[in-house]
Design a protein around this motif. Structure first.
Motif, mmCIF file in Angstrom:
data_model
loop_
_atom_site.group_PDB
_atom_site.id
_atom_site.type_symbol
_atom_site.label_atom_id
_atom_site.label_comp_id
_atom_site.label_asym_id
_atom_site.label_seq_id
_atom_site.Cartn_x
_atom_site.Cartn_y
_atom_site.Cartn_z
ATOM 1 N N SER A 264 0.818 -1.218 0.000
ATOM 2 C CA SER A 264 0.000 0.000 0.000
ATOM 3 C C SER A 264 0.851 1.267 0.000
ATOM 4 O O SER A 264 0.334 2.376 0.000
ATOM 5 C CB SER A 264 -0.875 0.010 1.244
ATOM 6 N N ASN A 266 3.075 4.285 -1.157
ATOM 7 C CA ASN A 266 3.224 5.031 -2.400
ATOM 8 C C ASN A 266 4.659 5.462 -2.642
ATOM 9 O O ASN A 266 5.085 5.652 -3.764
ATOM 10 C CB ASN A 266 2.333 6.267 -2.373
ATOM 11 N N GLU A 386 1.423 10.564 4.320
ATOM 12 C CA GLU A 386 1.987 9.564 3.405
ATOM 13 C C GLU A 386 3.055 8.725 4.101
ATOM 14 O O GLU A 386 4.102 8.448 3.537
ATOM 15 C CB GLU A 386 2.608 10.242 2.167
HETATM 16 C C1 LIG Z 1 -1.270 6.299 -1.469
HETATM 17 O O1 LIG Z 1 -1.936 7.163 -2.371
HETATM 18 C C2 LIG Z 1 -3.328 6.980 -2.395
HETATM 19 C C3 LIG Z 1 -3.909 7.854 -3.495
HETATM 20 O O2 LIG Z 1 -3.334 9.147 -3.431
HETATM 21 C C4 LIG Z 1 -3.909 7.303 -1.022
HETATM 22 O O3 LIG Z 1 -5.296 7.118 -1.021
HETATM 23 C C5 LIG Z 1 -3.273 6.387 0.006
HETATM 24 O O4 LIG Z 1 -3.698 6.740 1.311
HETATM 25 C C6 LIG Z 1 -1.755 6.511 -0.045
HETATM 26 N N1 LIG Z 1 -1.173 5.506 0.815
HETATM 27 C C7 LIG Z 1 -0.414 5.806 1.858
HETATM 28 C C8 LIG Z 1 0.111 4.666 2.649
HETATM 29 O O5 LIG Z 1 -0.155 6.947 2.168
#
Ligand SMILES: *[C@@H]1O[C@H](CO)[C@@H](O)[C@H](O)[C@H]1NC(C)=O
Ligand SMILES: *[C@@H]1O[C@H](CO)[C@@H](O)[C@H](O)[C@H]1NC(C)=O
Ligand SMILES: *[C@@H]1O[C@H](CO)[C@@H](O)[C@H](O)[C@H]1NC(C)=O
Ligand SMILES: *[C@@H]1O[C@H](CO)[C@@H](O)[C@H](O)[C@H]1NC(C)=O
Ligand SMILES: *[C@@H]1O[C@H](CO)[C@@H](O)[C@H](O)[C@H]1NC(C)=O
Ligand SMILES: *[C@@H]1O[C@H](CO)[C@@H](O)[C@H](O)[C@H]1NC(C)=O
Length: 493
Positions: A264, A266, A386
């Protein structure tokens, strides 16, 4: 028992470092005072910061005592029992060992001055010679082989010792020494592949949120010293740098991918230092782990650079021939990916470590243009979200050591023949962090890097090994370490 240094704030030592033995004018007020991890430390920090700093730093060029100053590791059980009064470390383990008949004639703690590069431990203190003698005598007198118990940095030191003790021109023990003298090696919260927290500590003097055991020492350092001072102190303790991460990008990943990234995620933790712009129009390029270490050395003075290059090596040996050649190169001995386990078919290794506590894994940094600062970078604490909390991205581990560093050698690295030619048996027992809310040390089920020393299960496991019943222990793996290890880019040759 070989205690560790807590790699988090890096500073706090399980070994209460450092009684001053200097008798010069400057040292007189501190004679036999503990200048690390005690109230005397805080007092000295408050009343005479410059003198304290001069005492704890080693000579930059030699990595040994500066002229006129002498700090030594405090010795004996008292040195490792408690950090400060009431803050137990090894006391519970020692008490439990006593309950099955161990006493000061059959148990020994091998404290060391963790500031020194490993070669200098022998050069200055004859540390490894003494350890060898002690173990041989204990084995001879009891007619039983010895069980070694190491924590944290102590497990790296033990690995180095295994290499040293056998090598010609060093310990001269020959290739059967470990087989003949060591029954089992218990390795608690080992950080064989390093602790990533070590990087910001020496790069930018930042040790935030690393209050584990070190609450005390880190508190003093943060309160009374500048970031520049802290980085300088950390660098002038080359032992600390033995914990810089090992295995390079094969273990820690490249700019877009890392073996322990979660699906998960990014932004990969393989980009170990992610630069933001700061006050500049363009951000510095992101850095993988190998690049980060190069960056650290390029941006530091030559004395630090030289000391690290002379003392340690952070890569991976790709073939059995390379591993055998490294048998003669002390710089390689601290790295289990460049040197092998002893040829000791009946040796048993137990890896016991905690999981389930967020552990620093990668960072957001920015370059500074502050003319007052000689450090050109610092953590960008404005980055949150993030996965990042104030510039720090965490992943699985015990709060100090990443799962990758804790588990890889145990479940995978030592299954490769070149790193374990005798097929030494390795058992891995993971302990999930289940702290009790109202106990600051986490209670009987903590998986924390340091507090685990008091965990009931850990104590029970140690007793089983110490009582000769280690075979009854079976693996307990609850994390994803097996799958993660399969993704590490190190293969059979
Ligand atoms: C990764 O990006 C998606 C879409 O922007 C977001 O919904 C998700 O929470 C992000 N994942 C993390 C672990 O931050
Ligand atoms: C990083 O490694 C992954 C996995 O091997 C690979 O797919 C990717 O292309 C690599 N990225 C870079 C920038 O080298
Ligand atoms: C560094 O990594 C961050 C986070 O993934 C990314 O946003 C940024 O674009 C990268 N910087 C460069 C120069 O590639
Ligand atoms: C810091 O940056 C300045 C200006 O870019 C440079 O001259 C200096 O050498 C750098 N300092 C270090 C320690 O790299
Ligand atoms: C950016 O500039 C401001 C104002 O000069 C200064 O306070 C701040 O520390 C600078 N930030 C960085 C990352 O250098
Ligand atoms: C000690 O155990 C840790 C896991 O906690 C492991 O990473 C390390 O490689 C082990 N070291 C030795 C010498 O057994």
């Amino acid at each position: 028992m070989i205690p560790g240094v807590i790699s988090t704030g890096l500073l706090s030592a399980l070994t209460q470092l450092a009684e001053s033995w200097g008798t010069g004018e400057k040292s007189r007020p501190y004679f036999r005072k503990r200048l690390w991890g005690s109230w005397s430390m805080l007092r000295a920090m408050v009343t005479d910061r410059a003198t304290w700093k001069a005492h704890v730093m080693l000579d930059k060029e030699t990595g040994l005592d500066p002229p006129g100053i002498k700090l030594r590791a405090a010795q004996g059980f008292d040195a490792t029992d408690f950090f400060v009064t009431g803050y137990w470390l090894w006391s519970k383990i020692i008490e439990n060992l006593a309950s099955i008949g161990y006493d000061p004639t059959s148990a020994h703690t091998a404290s060391y001055d963790w500031r020194l590069a490993y070669q200098n431990l022998e050069l200055r203190d004859r540390y490894f010679s003494r350890l060898k003698n002690y173990i041989e005598t204990a084995a001879k007198l009891s007619d039983k082989k010895v069980v070694l118990v190491a924590h944290s940095m102590g497990s790296q030191l033990a690995h180095y010792f295994f290499k040293w003790v056998e090598a010609e021109g060093y310990g001269d023990g020959g290739s059967r020494w470990v087989e003949d003298n060591i029954e089992a090696f218990i390795n608690i919260s080992g950080c064989m592949l390093g602790a990533v927290k070590g990087v910001p500590a020496v790069l930018s003097g930042e040790m935030k949120d690393t209050a584990q055991l070190n609450r005390f020492a880190v508190y003093g350092l943060e309160k009374f010293f500048s970031r520049e001072d802290r980085a300088e102190i950390m660098r002038a303790m080359p032992g600390i740098s033995s914990m810089l991460p090992k295995g390079g990008n094969a273990v820690w990943g490249n700019l877009t991918w890392a073996p322990d990234d979660s699906p998960s995620q990014n932004t990969s933790n393989g980009a170990f230092i992610k630069f933001t712009k700061g006050n500049y129009t363009e951000a510095h390029a992101n850095l993988s782990m190998s690049e980060s270490l190069d960056y650290l050395l390029e941006n530091s003075d030559s004395w630090f650079h030289n000391m690290i290059r002379q003392s340690y090596s952070h890569g991976v040996a790709l073939s059995g021939a390379e591993v055998e050649a490294n048998q003669k190169i002390p710089q390689k001995w601290v790295n289990p990916l460049e040197s092998r386990l002893p040829f000791a078919p009946s040796l048993k290794i137990y890896c016991f470590y905690g999981i389930g506590k967020p552990t620093e894994r990668s960072y957001y940094f920015h370059e500074n243009n502050d003319p007052l600062s000689r450090l050109n970078v610092s953590i960008d604490t404005t980055v949150s979200g993030e996965g990042s909390d104030r510039g720090v991205v965490t992943a699985e581990g015990d709060g100090t050591v990443s799962l990758l560093s804790a588990g890889y050698m145990c479940v995978k690295g030592w299954r490769l023949k070149r790193f374990n030619p005798a097929g030494v048996k390795i058992k891995t027992y993971e302990m999930p962090h289940q702290p009790e809310m109202f106990d600051i040390r986490g209670g009987p089920n903590t998986g924390d890097h340091v507090d685990i020393l008091g965990r009931q299960k850990l104590n029970e496991l140690i007793l089983r090994v110490a009582a000769g019943d280690g075979d009854s222990i079976s693996d307990n793996i609850e994390s994803d370490i097996v799958a993660i290890s399969e993704r590490v880019k190190i293969y059979d040759d």
